[in-house]
Design a protein around this motif. Sequence first.
Motif, PDB file in Angstrom:
ATOM      1  N   ALA A 130      77.549  43.487 -37.872  1.00  0.00           N
ATOM      2  CA  ALA A 130      78.276  44.747 -37.704  1.00  0.00           C
ATOM      3  C   ALA A 130      77.913  45.751 -38.792  1.00  0.00           C
ATOM      4  O   ALA A 130      77.734  46.936 -38.535  1.00  0.00           O
ATOM      5  N   GLY A 176      76.146  48.716 -37.145  1.00  0.00           N
ATOM      6  CA  GLY A 176      77.172  49.732 -36.888  1.00  0.00           C
ATOM      7  C   GLY A 176      76.667  51.161 -36.962  1.00  0.00           C
ATOM      8  O   GLY A 176      76.868  51.956 -36.033  1.00  0.00           O
ATOM      9  N   ARG A 196      76.522  53.733 -33.857  1.00  0.00           N
ATOM     10  CA  ARG A 196      77.314  54.958 -33.838  1.00  0.00           C
ATOM     11  C   ARG A 196      76.429  56.161 -33.511  1.00  0.00           C
ATOM     12  O   ARG A 196      76.854  57.089 -32.822  1.00  0.00           O
ATOM     13  N   GLN A 199      82.585  57.073 -33.177  1.00  0.00           N
ATOM     14  CA  GLN A 199      83.066  55.987 -34.041  1.00  0.00           C
ATOM     15  C   GLN A 199      84.023  55.078 -33.287  1.00  0.00           C
ATOM     16  O   GLN A 199      83.962  53.859 -33.399  1.00  0.00           O
ATOM     17  N   THR A 202      81.974  52.954 -30.989  1.00  0.00           N
ATOM     18  CA  THR A 202      81.256  51.893 -31.712  1.00  0.00           C
ATOM     19  C   THR A 202      82.211  50.769 -32.090  1.00  0.00           C
ATOM     20  O   THR A 202      81.877  49.579 -31.973  1.00  0.00           O
ATOM     21  N   GLN A 203      83.369  51.167 -32.508  1.00  0.00           N
ATOM     22  CA  GLN A 203      84.343  50.144 -32.874  1.00  0.00           C
ATOM     23  C   GLN A 203      84.715  49.302 -31.655  1.00  0.00           C
ATOM     24  O   GLN A 203      84.801  48.075 -31.726  1.00  0.00           O
ATOM     25  N   LEU A 212      81.705  47.028 -30.845  1.00  0.00           N
ATOM     26  CA  LEU A 212      81.550  45.915 -31.780  1.00  0.00           C
ATOM     27  C   LEU A 212      82.674  44.893 -31.626  1.00  0.00           C
ATOM     28  O   LEU A 212      82.466  43.689 -31.801  1.00  0.00           O
ATOM     29  N   SER A 271      79.713  56.282 -42.876  1.00  0.00           N
ATOM     30  CA  SER A 271      80.019  55.177 -41.980  1.00  0.00           C
ATOM     31  C   SER A 271      81.201  54.363 -42.515  1.00  0.00           C
ATOM     32  O   SER A 271      81.309  54.150 -43.720  1.00  0.00           O
ATOM     33  N   ASP A 320      83.694  50.936 -42.848  1.00  0.00           N
ATOM     34  CA  ASP A 320      83.433  49.519 -43.070  1.00  0.00           C
ATOM     35  C   ASP A 320      83.562  48.815 -41.725  1.00  0.00           C
ATOM     36  O   ASP A 320      84.638  48.388 -41.316  1.00  0.00           O
ATOM     37  N   TRP A 321      82.458  48.728 -41.029  1.00  0.00           N
ATOM     38  CA  TRP A 321      82.511  48.218 -39.654  1.00  0.00           C
ATOM     39  C   TRP A 321      83.090  46.813 -39.560  1.00  0.00           C
ATOM     40  O   TRP A 321      83.942  46.559 -38.695  1.00  0.00           O
ATOM     41  N   VAL A 345      86.304  46.163 -37.281  1.00  0.00           N
ATOM     42  CA  VAL A 345      86.137  45.395 -36.047  1.00  0.00           C
ATOM     43  C   VAL A 345      86.905  44.080 -36.108  1.00  0.00           C
ATOM     44  O   VAL A 345      87.578  43.697 -35.150  1.00  0.00           O
TER      45      VAL A 345
END
Lengths: 167, 432
Positions: A13, A17, A21, A35, A38-39, A42, B23, B25-26, B30
Amino acid sequence: VDDAASARFAVFAASRGPRLRRLAFMLVGDWVEAQDLTQTALTRVFLAWGRVESADDPDAYARRVLINAARSGRRRRRVTHVLTSRPPDRPVADPNELGPDRERVRRALLGLPPRQRAVIALRFFEDLTEPATAAVLGVSVGTVKSQTAKALATLRRDPALSEEVPR
Amino acid sequence: MTERGGSALRELLQELVEGEPASPDWPALVLGNAARLRRRRMVAQGVGVLLVVALATAVGALVFTSGQTPAPGGVAAPSGRDDGAVTFRRVVSSTVRVGQPCPTPVDDPTVPIFACDVNGTVVYSLEAAGVTVADMRDSTITAVCRQPPTALTCPDVVGYAVTITFRDDALLRLSTQTQGGTARTAIVADGRVLAARVNTQPVSGTAEVQVLTRRRAERLRDLIRSNRPSEYPTPTAFPSTPPSERPTSSVNTPAGPPRVGKLYLTYLPTGYTAIPAAPTEHVVCSTRGCQSPSAVPTESTAGSVLLQGTRLPPIAINLGPGPYAPGARPEQVRIHGHPAVLSVDSGSGAIMLSWRYDRDTYAFVGMDGALTAERQAVVLRVAKGLLPHGASAGPTPTNRYCMYATPGTNMDDDACFATQTAVDAYARAVEY
């Protein structure tokens, strides 16, 4: 998903990520929405991480989930819960604010039908081959070709883009 | 065809994503989301049903609470459960009717969205705006954590924000703030602007709500584009008065006959076309309260303060070349020779400009909060550039809605409140 798998997913991720995005931005034209998208993508990848991890191409899977999420997101009401450490209304520059040239491109992209937009994004932003694009979209190579041609023709009709769009 | 020859297009697409926002903190986002999804599935699908039901019937009422069952007579404390985890849900409450007293959320387990005037009467509700669920496109709840959230927990929720986007470009934004203060806001709907108050439980804080309809956005856009020269005279350039020649007299005692005019804000940052701002009016306030320039004393809480008295003649504020360039000096912004303070409420889009005449006298200009996105972006950039480089790029210690461009110039809560009052009054007075 055990801890080790979660850790592997975290690496995935973190590394994918940003790229996802950007692809999402190509699809929706809005960073905030990108965003969220993408969230969502994921998260779905994580929920199926066992399968994804063992698949040949986790990236392709993630892209496909993202594109599907973009499609379905347009059709249904979206409720998202986001935790953030920052208050939401600090004055910030509009993240979607682009210069006139980039805004022109963004608008042109958004003017395309979703599938054509996805094809353009995958082919020319992600630099995927036609077969790879077809695999992500779950369509035939022929469809990719025809959708690409239609999309390029549409973009070419934009006077400002006519020179940049390949013939 | 496309394997070759697409380099120009590729370049364009790459340029499109340049300057993207930082960006997140994926993994944390998640994993937190995924765990919540799992828990939601495990606990009950009823939560989802509840969400649907709430959305389907939430005309005029939207509630967000922390995850545990609300305590009788109130909403669960923001600290959440023992493990600190926080979930959200919405609860349908009865619609608040216009004309009724503003309900206080203290004894109400629900938190409806409504607007109240300064007298504590409901003046607006989503129902009154004609908002139906069919208009609703999406909604977002944001929890504001004091500490950076971990994957699952937000142990100390200090605020919430709800954003509801409606179809047809109608936009309602609500954000709660975590610091104390009266929840004051402006609701703009279909060309009308009303002062508002939004009760926010479990935190007590300020909130902002905005409803911007397409119709209003178009009117604003047209107004900005046309500048309506017959009605609004061309702004004059603001003279760069040397400090020694700065006027010291208060506008409370204007010389000569009263002049009726409009106050203009003109932004002329380098690289941007001058954007004629909507005409606005001003009010002068001190620690003793607010006054219109004709020295008619009014209470700072009186929403009609701007409707009285004489208006100042038109002026223009030139922010100078490149005010948001690194190192921009806040002194570039002056009104009548006094350093000015620009406050931007990004929640409502309201822009307030204030300046100080003497030790305890402020003047304020409020601009309508319903700005187009383009214009708001320009103003925000201007505001950002006004702030001292590397400092004060945020709220004052006492009120996050007041920022100051002049180091050492503080705007206390009263001043901020007066600013908001001016904005509210202006909003009421102007109908496009």
